[in-house]
Every structure is written in C-alpha cells, then in structure tokens.
Enzyme design. Structure first.
Site, short mmCIF file in Angstrom:
data_model
loop_
_atom_site.label_atom_id
_atom_site.label_comp_id
_atom_site.label_asym_id
_atom_site.label_seq_id
_atom_site.Cartn_x
_atom_site.Cartn_y
_atom_site.Cartn_z
N TYR A 147 -0.44 78.38 50.03
CA TYR A 147 -1.28 77.51 49.26
C TYR A 147 -1.43 76.41 50.26
O TYR A 147 -0.49 75.69 50.73
CB TYR A 147 -0.53 77.06 47.93
CG TYR A 147 -1.34 76.24 47.31
CD1 TYR A 147 -2.56 76.55 46.85
CD2 TYR A 147 -1.17 74.70 47.11
CE1 TYR A 147 -3.42 75.85 45.85
CE2 TYR A 147 -1.95 74.01 46.26
CZ TYR A 147 -3.03 74.40 45.66
OH TYR A 147 -3.74 73.50 44.93
N ASP A 242 0.55 73.76 58.35
CA ASP A 242 0.47 73.08 57.09
C ASP A 242 1.93 72.53 56.87
O ASP A 242 2.77 73.54 56.28
CB ASP A 242 -0.11 74.07 55.83
CG ASP A 242 -0.34 72.90 54.81
OD1 ASP A 242 0.18 71.91 54.46
OD2 ASP A 242 -0.93 73.49 53.83
N LYS A 274 3.33 64.55 50.56
CA LYS A 274 4.57 64.50 49.75
C LYS A 274 5.38 63.60 50.28
O LYS A 274 5.41 62.32 49.99
CB LYS A 274 4.98 65.82 49.38
CG LYS A 274 4.18 66.93 48.81
CD LYS A 274 5.06 68.13 48.56
CE LYS A 274 4.08 68.99 47.85
NZ LYS A 274 3.56 68.92 46.57
#
Length: 439
Positions: A147, A242, A274
C-alpha cells in the site's frame, strides 16, 4: 481486566458520526468492518494506554499505526510542540525546524535531499511524479499487497484496508491510470525480470514498501530489495523504497537498516511518514541530489503544499527523532520479542495454526500455519479466528489492529504493567480463536 462495563458512549458517537461521515470514520479500517462490533472513540492517551469515551483503558498495540514510537503524550515532545504552537501554527514561509528535521533525516538515511509534504500519499505521489519527470517514462511497477497511499496509479491490489473491506482496487480510478501500473506478486524475482524484459524501456520506476506491513508484515526475501535496485538500474528505471511505515520505526535507519545498510544498496528515492511527524500529519520524500534537483524551483517537476514543512509538525518530528536513542530501539526490540513469543505460545497451546512475522520492531500474527511470502498467501489466513481473538483481547483491555492485514506496534512506553496486561489476556483470546476458527 474484564469486559468493559459499557461502550454506550462510543456507540452513540458512532451513530452521530455515520450521519455526517461516510461509514462513520475518516479512514476505513477504523470502522471495525473486518472484525465487527463498535469502534472505540478514544478521548485521550498516555504512554502505552488509550482511554475511550466510556472511560475504558486499553494497552495500545497500534500506536497510531506506527508514529507513537515514544508512546503517547511524551512530555518532551509535548513541551516542544507547545513551544512551537505558542510561536504560531503556520506561516507559509521557510522555517528553521524544517531545515533541522531534513538534516536529521539525511543523517539517518542514504538520501541526500528531502522535500516535506503532509501525508504519505502525497509523498509517494510526488516521488512517482519526480521519477516520471526525471526519466521521461510513464509506467510504474508495484507489488500486490503493498500500500502506497490512495494515489490513483497505486491503488491496484493495495492490501490493508482494501483487503480488509474487499474493495475493488480500481473503483473510481480511470482505466488510463490503472493501465500505467504493472502489478506483480511480491518476492517473485521471475515476475520482475519478465516485466522489465517486456516493458523495461517504458518503466519510470518500481515502488515497493521497504518491508511490507500493509498485508501484515511480509519481509522481503534475502537479497530481494538489492535485486530490485540492481534490476531498475540495469533498465534505467528508478527504485523507490516506500518507508512511510518502516522509516525510523523498524530500526533507527528504518527498513533500509535491515538490509540496505548491510548489503550496500541505495534506493534512488525514498518516502517517509508516521514517526518523522511525531504524531502530526507530516511526510517527506527524498533521494539523490541530482534527482531532487528536478523539482521546482530548481527544475521542471512541480510539487507544492501550503502546509508542507509545517513548523508544529516538524518540531514534533524533530523532537521524536532526537529522543529515539539506541536505548529506545533496544527497548522496542525486547518488548516486541516478549509479546511475539507469548502470542505464539498461547496460540500453540490452544492448537491455533499461526505464524508470526517480523521486520525490526514491527510484527504481525497470521492465522495460518505456513509463512506468508506474498499477498495471495496473506489472504489464506482465518480472518474469523482473528476477529474472535481481537475482540477477546479488546474486552480484556488490549487494543490490537482491527484487521488481520496490519502490523502490530509497540512503544518505548510499554512497561511491565502494559506487557503483563497483554500476556494475561492471551490465553482466553487464543481459546476464542479456537472456537471461531475453521480448524
């Protein structure tokens, strides 16, 4: 700890939310669709604990899906943020905290220059735009189950919430955008070689999670990331790693610290989020200086954002990274190892088929016997057993991811009391999984 006395306040808030928000939530997995029941509305958090609208307390094993490396409401981070807020919340100008945070990221990773954005989705979107601009090519290669945010080009077979909800990956996405993405099975070298042999001259980039966490934790096979970097280089494509989830979470150097720092390969571009935002909406992408120079105002690839490099968010991220000492990572490793071992012991004692997979301080539990190597295998677990396990843990005061396709996270604030609460809850949860599971 027993079943919560009441969830009435959360139920009432969920009803109100569904009247004004699609599904009652602002990110789909939060709705508990995969596990059933009422999502808990959290009113406060401190250290390793969450408190919901009914006053129930839970040990937190999602940590805001990764960012809360130090635990909730860390006093030093809170003080830094309060000072930043007192000076103003947004200026629309350059500020010193964004320079300092960029320097911290460059010092910890192989990137040379960084550009800030406000979300992981923006980071991957911008990295792909940069890759296309730098190479003059259009095709993007990604892996099923990875994702990378809700970018049109990247939603095909994107794992996580899409897997949880069984949502078609391309719903609402133009066919022309979907056609620009090649989706391959993860950990499959032959598929990668075949794709590049057939389309290599048109591939702008290959993007992958450094160690996937959005189909559950599925680590790359030994040497797989190095192979991807080499294959991209051989065909003139860019390799994008990523690290929105793994960055500064899996290790102090992120997912790259698990293999790249050891094997000696370097991505062309990386994305972060994050942890580097310290709980605020902040993200970044970075890479080699020559590639980053293609961005405006130096180059022709345009990217911008009103709140990019926000002084409050960058202050929170900077404080978090500076407090993320070797001792913090040692504590995370030890705590995660204790919980993993206890989960496996409890499930084994209850004869529940399972496998526990690890990427640094991140881990997840699959309710199937064999290791999971890709998205197809992640989908072969017993999600009914996980839902029963989840609710038993929740009733005993432990908040797990409300999806079988997510990573579990611990923090520096997970102390003996928090860990004991988790361990005490496991036997009953394992029995609940036995009753619900198809085995």
């Amino acid at each position: 700890m027993s079943t919560p006395a009441t969830t009435a306040a959360s139920e009432a808030l969920f009803e109100r939310a569904r009247a004004v928000t699609p599904g009652g939530v602002n990110s789909p997995v939060r709705a508990f669709t995969a596990v059933g029941g009422t999502p808990r509305f959290i009113t406060s958090a401190s250290g390793a604990w969450l408190t919901d609208a009914d006053g129930n307390d839970y040990v937190d094993l999602i940590c805001s899906w990764g960012p809360m490396l130090l635990g909730h409401a860390h006093p030093d981070v809170q003080a830094a943020v309060a000072g930043a807020v007192a000076r103003g919340t947004s200026y629309g100008t350059p500020t010193e905290p964004e320079v300092e945070l960029a320097e911290e990221i460059v010092a910890r990773t192989p990137v040379e220059r960084v550009r800030f954005v406000s979300s992981g989705t923006e980071a991957t979107m911008s990295a792909i735009r940069l890759a296309r601009g730098a190479t003059g090519r259009d095709l993007v290669v990604k892996f099923a189950g990875c994702y990378h945010g809700h970018v049109d080009t990247l939603l095909a077979e994107a794992g996580s919430g899409l897997a949880t909800l069984a949502v078609p990956g391309t719903s609402g996405v133009p066919a022309s955008s979907a056609a620009e993405t090649l989706v391959l099975p993860y950990n499959d070298r032959a598929a990668v070689l075949a794709a590049f042999e057939a389309h290599g001259a048109h591939i702008a980039c290959l993007i992958t999670e450094a160690s996937p966490g959005n189909m559950g934790v599925v680590p790359p096979a030994p040497g797989f990331n190095a192979f991807l970097a080499e294959t991209c280089r051989a065909h003139g494509a860019l390799f994008i790693s990523d690290e929105v989830m793994t960055g500064f979470r899996a290790t102090a150097q992120g997912g790259w610290g698990l293999d790249g720092a050891i094997e000696g390969w370097v991505p062309d571009l990386m994305t972060f989020g994050k942890v580097m935002g310290g709980g605020f909406p902040a993200a970044a992408f970075g890479g080699r200086a020559d590639l980053m120079s293609h961005l405006a105002p130096e180059g022709s690839v345009y990217q911008a954002g009103t709140l990019s490099g926000n002084p409050v968010a960058t202050t929170a991220g900077l404080a978090t990274l500076r407090l993320a000492t070797p001792e913090v990572y040692a504590h995370l490793d030890a705590t995660a190892a204790t919980i993993r071992a206890a989960v496996s012991e409890a499930l084994h004692a209850a004869s529940v088929p399972h496998t526990v997979q690890v990427a640094g301080t991140m881990f997840s539990v699959f309710f199937r016997e064999a290791p999971v190597r890709d998205f197809a295998e992640a989908g072969q677990q017993d999600t009914a057993a996980y839902a029963a396990f989840f609710h038993s843990m929740l009733d005993q005061g432990v908040y797990l991811p409300p999806s079988a396709y997510e990573a579990w996270f611990v923090s520096a604030a997970h102390d003996d009391r928090a860990v004991s609460t988790i361990l005490d809850a496991l036997p009953a949860a394992a029995l609940a999984a036995t009753t619900a599971g198809g085995f």
